[in-house]
Write an enzyme that holds these catalytic residues in place. Structure first.
Site, PDB file in Angstrom:
ATOM      1  N   ASN A 234       0.863  -1.179   0.000  1.00 53.12           N
ATOM      2  CA  ASN A 234       0.000   0.000   0.000  1.00 53.12           C
ATOM      3  C   ASN A 234       0.904   1.234   0.000  1.00 53.12           C
ATOM      4  O   ASN A 234       1.418   1.636   1.037  1.00 53.12           O
ATOM      5  CB  ASN A 234      -0.884  -0.054   1.250  1.00 53.12           C
TER       6      ASN A 234
ATOM      7  N   ARG B  23      -2.352  -1.867  -3.707  1.00 60.10           N
ATOM      8  CA  ARG B  23      -3.552  -1.047  -3.532  1.00 60.10           C
ATOM      9  C   ARG B  23      -3.434   0.199  -4.414  1.00 60.10           C
ATOM     10  O   ARG B  23      -2.395   0.862  -4.419  1.00 60.10           O
ATOM     11  CB  ARG B  23      -3.674  -0.608  -2.083  1.00 60.10           C
TER      12      ARG B  23
ATOM     13  N   HIS C 206     -12.520   3.469  -0.389  1.00 57.77           N
ATOM     14  CA  HIS C 206     -12.567   2.461   0.694  1.00 57.77           C
ATOM     15  C   HIS C 206     -13.327   1.200   0.265  1.00 57.77           C
ATOM     16  O   HIS C 206     -13.868   0.481   1.108  1.00 57.77           O
ATOM     17  CB  HIS C 206     -13.278   3.002   1.955  1.00 57.77           C
TER      18      HIS C 206
ATOM     19  N   HIS D 204     -17.443   3.203   7.184  1.00 54.81           N
ATOM     20  CA  HIS D 204     -15.983   3.168   7.354  1.00 54.81           C
ATOM     21  C   HIS D 204     -15.583   4.555   7.870  1.00 54.81           C
ATOM     22  O   HIS D 204     -15.511   5.513   7.112  1.00 54.81           O
ATOM     23  CB  HIS D 204     -15.301   2.847   6.016  1.00 54.81           C
ATOM     24  N   LEU D 205     -15.374   4.639   9.178  1.00 55.36           N
ATOM     25  CA  LEU D 205     -15.111   5.941   9.800  1.00 55.36           C
ATOM     26  C   LEU D 205     -13.698   5.952  10.353  1.00 55.36           C
ATOM     27  O   LEU D 205     -13.388   5.263  11.328  1.00 55.36           O
ATOM     28  CB  LEU D 205     -16.133   6.205  10.923  1.00 55.36           C
TER      29      LEU D 205
ATOM     30  N   GLY E 155     -10.106   9.349   7.086  1.00 56.05           N
ATOM     31  CA  GLY E 155     -11.027   9.536   5.962  1.00 56.05           C
ATOM     32  C   GLY E 155     -12.240   8.653   6.237  1.00 56.05           C
ATOM     33  O   GLY E 155     -12.091   7.560   6.768  1.00 56.05           O
TER      34      GLY E 155
ATOM     35  N   ARG F 157     -10.759  16.941   5.958  1.00 54.30           N
ATOM     36  CA  ARG F 157     -11.515  17.236   4.719  1.00 54.30           C
ATOM     37  C   ARG F 157     -12.908  17.750   5.060  1.00 54.30           C
ATOM     38  O   ARG F 157     -13.543  17.244   5.980  1.00 54.30           O
ATOM     39  CB  ARG F 157     -11.661  15.954   3.887  1.00 54.30           C
TER      40      ARG F 157
ATOM     41  N   ASP G  61      -7.747  14.384  15.035  1.00 58.23           N
ATOM     42  CA  ASP G  61      -7.756  13.048  15.634  1.00 58.23           C
ATOM     43  C   ASP G  61      -8.899  12.920  16.646  1.00 58.23           C
ATOM     44  O   ASP G  61      -9.018  13.732  17.556  1.00 58.23           O
ATOM     45  CB  ASP G  61      -6.406  12.822  16.328  1.00 58.23           C
TER      46      ASP G  61
ATOM     47  N   ARG H  82      -9.371  10.945  19.030  1.00 57.87           N
ATOM     48  CA  ARG H  82      -8.981  10.761  20.441  1.00 57.87           C
ATOM     49  C   ARG H  82      -8.791  12.125  21.102  1.00 57.87           C
ATOM     50  O   ARG H  82      -9.248  12.354  22.218  1.00 57.87           O
ATOM     51  CB  ARG H  82      -7.687   9.944  20.542  1.00 57.87           C
TER      52      ARG H  82
ATOM     53  N   ASN I  52     -13.494   2.303  17.432  1.00 57.46           N
ATOM     54  CA  ASN I  52     -13.017   2.731  18.755  1.00 57.46           C
ATOM     55  C   ASN I  52     -13.791   3.848  19.443  1.00 57.46           C
ATOM     56  O   ASN I  52     -13.677   3.986  20.654  1.00 57.46           O
ATOM     57  CB  ASN I  52     -11.560   3.197  18.644  1.00 57.46           C
TER      58      ASN I  52
ATOM     59  N   GLU J 251      -8.375  -4.506   4.875  1.00 56.95           N
ATOM     60  CA  GLU J 251      -8.256  -4.193   3.448  1.00 56.95           C
ATOM     61  C   GLU J 251      -7.155  -5.024   2.796  1.00 56.95           C
ATOM     62  O   GLU J 251      -7.268  -5.442   1.648  1.00 56.95           O
ATOM     63  CB  GLU J 251      -7.981  -2.697   3.273  1.00 56.95           C
TER      64      GLU J 251
HETATM   65  P1  ADP Z   1      -6.985   6.295   8.154  1.00 52.98           P
HETATM   66  O1  ADP Z   1      -6.710   4.859   7.790  1.00 52.98           O
HETATM   67  O2  ADP Z   1      -8.054   6.950   7.348  1.00 52.98           O
HETATM   68  O3  ADP Z   1      -5.755   7.133   8.334  1.00 52.98           O
HETATM   69  P2  ADP Z   1      -7.885   5.170  10.696  1.00 52.98           P
HETATM   70  O4  ADP Z   1      -8.911   4.213  10.243  1.00 52.98           O
HETATM   71  O5  ADP Z   1      -6.593   4.640  11.198  1.00 52.98           O
HETATM   72  O6  ADP Z   1      -7.631   6.300   9.615  1.00 52.98           O
HETATM   73  O7  ADP Z   1      -8.571   6.064  11.846  1.00 52.98           O
HETATM   74  C1  ADP Z   1      -7.867   7.045  12.515  1.00 52.98           C
HETATM   75  C2  ADP Z   1      -8.844   7.727  13.483  1.00 52.98           C
HETATM   76  O8  ADP Z   1      -9.327   6.756  14.433  1.00 52.98           O
HETATM   77  C3  ADP Z   1      -8.204   8.848  14.289  1.00 52.98           C
HETATM   78  O9  ADP Z   1      -9.059   9.982  14.284  1.00 52.98           O
HETATM   79  C4  ADP Z   1      -8.150   8.263  15.670  1.00 52.98           C
HETATM   80  O10 ADP Z   1      -8.298   9.243  16.648  1.00 52.98           O
HETATM   81  C5  ADP Z   1      -9.339   7.349  15.714  1.00 52.98           C
HETATM   82  N1  ADP Z   1      -9.224   6.445  16.859  1.00 52.98           N
HETATM   83  C6  ADP Z   1      -9.958   6.517  17.975  1.00 52.98           C
HETATM   84  N2  ADP Z   1      -9.584   5.596  18.868  1.00 52.98           N
HETATM   85  C7  ADP Z   1      -8.558   4.935  18.345  1.00 52.98           C
HETATM   86  C8  ADP Z   1      -7.738   3.856  18.796  1.00 52.98           C
HETATM   87  N3  ADP Z   1      -7.914   3.300  19.982  1.00 52.98           N
HETATM   88  N4  ADP Z   1      -6.781   3.429  17.963  1.00 52.98           N
HETATM   89  C9  ADP Z   1      -6.611   3.992  16.739  1.00 52.98           C
HETATM   90  N5  ADP Z   1      -7.371   4.998  16.266  1.00 52.98           N
HETATM   91  C10 ADP Z   1      -8.330   5.474  17.043  1.00 52.98           C
END
Ligand code: ADP
Length: 397
Positions: free
Chosen positions: A7, A90, A179, A207-208, A211, A240, A282, A284, A334, A385
């Site tokens: 990827n 990918r 996605h 898919h949250l 992105g 975005r 983020d 979190r 999460n 994926e």
């Molecule tokens: P992408 O693949 O689109 O970069 P991810 O699917 O890895 O994104 O998601 C990242 C998002 O998930 C971040 O906003 C992150 O804060 C949130 N998130 C919440 N809790 C967790 C966790 N325990 N571990 C990983 N990501 C988390």
């Protein structure tokens, strides 16, 4: 059979070596900061971790380091590259040029060059990744698996934009979505979990992550999805904007003296959760700030959940009902409050979640958070994926 999944991002390269007999991960890792200072490879296999901090001026060097790690005496998992039976790459955007996964050939790589401006940050990186792998493993078959692939079953009235039709014909401007491998995987896993065939189910997959996209899957096929010509459209995301009135963008561009490409950079990089909250992209950080009373962090979270809720409702309408809602990816798996806010006040759909189950920590497995009286199943399903890319590569062979 062992398949290496690659990827390639603009400045990163993630990989997994997958044993297709067990579908287990033999080794995986990530090259970060390719082309900029501080490049680093992190390689994990057999519960051990190898970190290599070495300059990676381009993806060729990154691929060479990955192959070195895979065959390393101490951290490696294969004796030589001959043990890699195929490589799956990918690719973010396909345009209408590739409606299915495709084997790498001179011909397909020519077409890849022609469509690279459809995803200017991602597709060129994928091309470099393919070429670097070909240079290292010229005889190994390679597949291209597109993020857009699952969405080609959308009916014309769902994928068309209401623009002058000749511009669709001329430039193929339409909804493609993204996605796709994730939406496909989790919708199939949901059917398996529920003991049903995909053909029997109407599923909304959310898919949250950083992105985010939401897809309506009717009878195993995508019938609509929230992302558009590019991954800028749909719900607001980490940085975005998601859907916005284009006239507002033009008004702002004039006020701030931005040209079109500056405006798009703004909409892709400076908006969304980060822009509204002023705190972070983020989730979190956002939930932590909101818990401490930060109103704009709470507003960003509320806007996100409200937008997702509207897509769920729209797709229930599009499919004349919904049997199952799936949450996946970083936020979907999460972030408790987001799932709760999306699913509350959905009694009109017969949807209710179990708040206690929703509050349980992610254990990396499928979790059923359906409420006692709910007619709609609500599942949290970890996405995979890489496995879909590996499976589709094997199918190509
Ligand atoms: P992408 O693949 O689109 O970069 P991810 O699917 O890895 O994104 O998601 C990242 C998002 O998930 C971040 O906003 C992150 O804060 C949130 N998130 C919440 N809790 C967790 C966790 N325990 N571990 C990983 N990501 C988390």
């Amino acid at each position: 059979m062992k398949v290496l999944v690659i990827n390639s991002g603009s400045s990163s390269l993630k990989y997994q070596l997958i044993d297709m007999e067990t579908e287990g991960v033999i080794a995986k890792g990530n090259c970060e900061r390719i082309g900029i200072a501080g490049s680093k490879l992190t390689h994990k296999a057999n519960d051990k971790e190898l970190v290599v901090e070495q300059a990676m001026p381009d993806h060729n060097v990154a691929v060479a380091l990955v192959l070195k790690a895979l065959t390393d005496k101490e951290y490696g998992v294969i004796a030589s590259m001959d043990e890699i039976d195929a490589v799956g790459h990918r690719v973010v955007a396909s345009g209408e040029a590739f409606k299915k996964p495709t084997l790498v050939s001179e011909e397909t790589m020519k077409v890849m060059e022609e469509i690279k401006d459809l995803a200017p940050l991602h597709n060129p990186a994928a091309i470099v990744g393919v070429k670097a792998c070909l240079a290292a493993m010229p005889k190994t078959p390679m597949g291209l698996v597109f993020d857009t692939g699952f969405h080609f079953t959308m009916p014309e009235y769902a994928y068309m934009y209401a623009i002058d039709y000749k511009h669709y014909e001329q430039y193929k401007i339409r909804r493609y979505g993204a996605h796709g491998t994730s939406h496909k995987f989790v919708s199939q896993e949901a059917a398996k979990y529920l003991g049903k065939k995909p053909e029997e189910l109407k599923i909304v997959t959310c898919h949250l992550g950083n992105g985010s996209s939401i897809t309506a899957v009717n009878g195993g096929k995508c019938v609509d999805t929230s992302m558009g010509f590019t991954p800028l459209a749909g719900v607001p995301m980490g940085t975005r904007s998601g859907d916005i009135d284009y006239a507002a963008a033009e008004y702002l561009a004039k006020k701030e003296g931005m040209d079109v490409s500056e405006m798009l950079t703004y909409l892709n990089k400076k908006c969304g959760m980060a822009g509204v909250s002023g705190v972070s992209s983020d989730f979190r950080d956002l939930t932590a700030a909101a818990a401490q009373g930060n109103k704009r962090a709470q507003l960003a979270l509320d806007m996100f959940s409200y937008s997702c809720k509207k897509y769920v409702g729209a797709y229930a309408a599009a499919m004349n009902g919904v049997d199952c809602i799936v949450f996946t990816a970083g936020v979907g798996e999460n972030t408790e409050c987001v799932r709760k806010d999306i699913c509350e006040n959905m009694q009109y759909l017969g949807l209710e979640i179990d708040l206690e189950k929703n509050a349980e920590k992610n254990n990396g497995k499928i979790r059923d958070i359906t409420g006692k009286n709910s007619k709609v199943k609500v599942l949290i399903i970890p996405t995979n994926e890489e496995l879909v890319i590996a499976r589709e590569t094997v199918d190509l062979l």
